[in-house]
Write a protein that holds these residues in place. Structure first.
Motif, short mmCIF file in Angstrom:
data_model
loop_
_atom_site.label_atom_id
_atom_site.label_comp_id
_atom_site.label_asym_id
_atom_site.label_seq_id
_atom_site.Cartn_x
_atom_site.Cartn_y
_atom_site.Cartn_z
N PHE A 161 5.55 -9.42 -6.02
CA PHE A 161 5.34 -9.62 -4.58
C PHE A 161 6.34 -8.80 -3.76
O PHE A 161 6.00 -8.26 -2.70
CB PHE A 161 5.44 -11.11 -4.22
N ALA A 162 7.58 -8.72 -4.25
CA ALA A 162 8.60 -7.94 -3.54
C ALA A 162 8.19 -6.47 -3.47
O ALA A 162 8.35 -5.82 -2.42
CB ALA A 162 9.95 -8.08 -4.25
N CYS A 206 0.38 -8.36 11.55
CA CYS A 206 0.44 -8.46 10.09
C CYS A 206 1.71 -7.79 9.56
O CYS A 206 2.41 -8.33 8.70
CB CYS A 206 -0.80 -7.81 9.47
N CYS A 260 3.90 -2.22 1.35
CA CYS A 260 3.09 -2.44 2.56
C CYS A 260 3.88 -2.11 3.82
O CYS A 260 3.38 -1.46 4.74
CB CYS A 260 2.60 -3.89 2.62
N LEU A 261 5.13 -2.57 3.83
CA LEU A 261 5.99 -2.31 5.01
C LEU A 261 6.31 -0.83 5.11
O LEU A 261 6.32 -0.25 6.19
CB LEU A 261 7.27 -3.14 4.88
N PHE A 298 5.22 -6.20 -0.94
CA PHE A 298 5.70 -6.32 0.44
C PHE A 298 6.44 -5.05 0.87
O PHE A 298 6.24 -4.55 1.99
CB PHE A 298 6.64 -7.52 0.59
N ALA A 321 14.05 -4.17 5.65
CA ALA A 321 13.00 -4.89 6.39
C ALA A 321 13.34 -4.98 7.87
O ALA A 321 12.51 -4.66 8.72
CB ALA A 321 12.83 -6.29 5.80
N CYS A 364 4.67 -9.89 10.37
CA CYS A 364 4.72 -11.05 9.46
C CYS A 364 5.32 -10.65 8.12
O CYS A 364 6.19 -11.34 7.58
CB CYS A 364 3.31 -11.61 9.29
N ILE A 365 4.84 -9.52 7.57
CA ILE A 365 5.36 -9.02 6.29
C ILE A 365 6.85 -8.72 6.41
O ILE A 365 7.65 -9.02 5.51
CB ILE A 365 4.58 -7.75 5.85
N LYS A 366 7.22 -8.14 7.54
CA LYS A 366 8.63 -7.76 7.78
C LYS A 366 9.53 -8.99 7.71
O LYS A 366 10.55 -8.99 7.00
CB LYS A 366 8.73 -7.09 9.14
N LEU A 370 8.77 -12.05 6.52
CA LEU A 370 8.67 -12.70 5.21
C LEU A 370 9.58 -12.01 4.21
O LEU A 370 10.28 -12.66 3.43
CB LEU A 370 7.22 -12.65 4.71
N MET A 371 9.58 -10.68 4.24
CA MET A 371 10.43 -9.92 3.33
C MET A 371 11.90 -10.14 3.63
O MET A 371 12.73 -10.24 2.72
CB MET A 371 10.08 -8.44 3.42
#
Length: 258
Positions: A245-246, A17, A252-253, A249, A88, A20-22, A24-25
């Motif tokens: 969203f930025a 997860c 979260c990261l 993300f 990221a 994936c976030i990494k 995507l960002m």
């Protein structure tokens, strides 16, 4: 044994997860970086262009201001995209935190601007603009920002006054120029063989309806931008959503990095 496997599986899912976030960002911020680079390129080209476009822009205060707004937006997006990509891909908590704070400041500034626009919306009425025009428009003093801006608007949109040329009655312009009914910026122009000239400047300045623009600038500007209002509103919503969203993300990261 079962607990160990479940824990390992949970850790693996968390890692997937986070990965994936990494990425995507990274992709998201790389697109922002490209957009900022494009805007910077356009702005710099207009400012240094040797083919004469620079003179056209410099002669029009609206275009001149617009170019520097594009440069500022391009620079801001370039910086945001760069910070987001580096933070990221390198999983750098310091860069991610700085990116988050920068996005948060921009988000709050946009929110404040929207609130101020709503609170002071009565200042965007015809009556307000007419009152300001009568009080401050001088006609030919292009060192005055208010006057030069109005001249640019009237020349760009082929309009006169806020509602009509009658707006110049009992105005500071008529006091400074008692022999003129309307300013030169209200006069109609003809494009003959690539050369732009007045239809009849003298008759226009004396108030002849045949040789002046009779449409008010308020209606002209609203009509021109009407098609863009909904697009601008939708774009504003999209931008605010992307910024939210930025921030999510990035945080979260940030929290996921050990």
């Amino acid at each position: 044994m079962g607990l160990g496997e479940a824990s390992a599986r949970g850790t693996s899912m968390e890692g997937d997860c986070l990965s994936c976030i990494k990425y995507l960002m990274f992709v998201f911020n790389f697109l922002i970086f490209l957009g900022g680079s494009f805007l910077l390129g356009v702005g710099v080209w207009v400012v240094v262009d040797p083919t004469g476009f620079r003179e056209i822009v410099a002669a029009n205060p609206l275009l001149f201001t617009g170019v520097y707004i594009i440069l500022a937006m391009g620079g801001m997006l370039f910086l945001l995209g760069f910070l987001g990509c580096c933070g990221a891909i390198r999983e750098n908590k310091c860069l991610l935190l700085f990116f988050f704070m920068l996005i948060l400041i921009i988000f709050l500034a946009e929110l404040a601007a929207a609130i101020l626009a709503f609170v002071f919306r009565e200042h965007l009425t015809r009556e307000y603009f007419t009152k300001e025009l009568k009080r401050h428009y001088q006609g030919y003093n292009n060192t005055d920002v208010f006057t030069s801006t109005w001249n640019a608007i009237m020349n760009t949109f082929d309009c006169c006054g806020v509602n009509s040329p009658e707006d110049f009655e009992d105005s500071i312009f008529r006091f400074i120029n008692p022999g003129e009914v309307v300013p030169e910026a209200c006069c109609r122009r003809n494009n003959h063989l690539g050369e732009v000239g007045f239809s009849n400047r003298d008759e226009c300045l004396l108030g002849s309806m045949l040789y002046r623009n009779n449409k008010g600038c308020y209606s002209a500007v609203v009509d021109y931008f009407e098609m863009y209002i909904y697009v601008a509103g939708a774009l504003a919503i999209v931008v605010l959503t992307i910024e939210l969203f930025a921030m999510v993300f990035a945080m979260c990261l940030f929290r996921g990095i050990q």
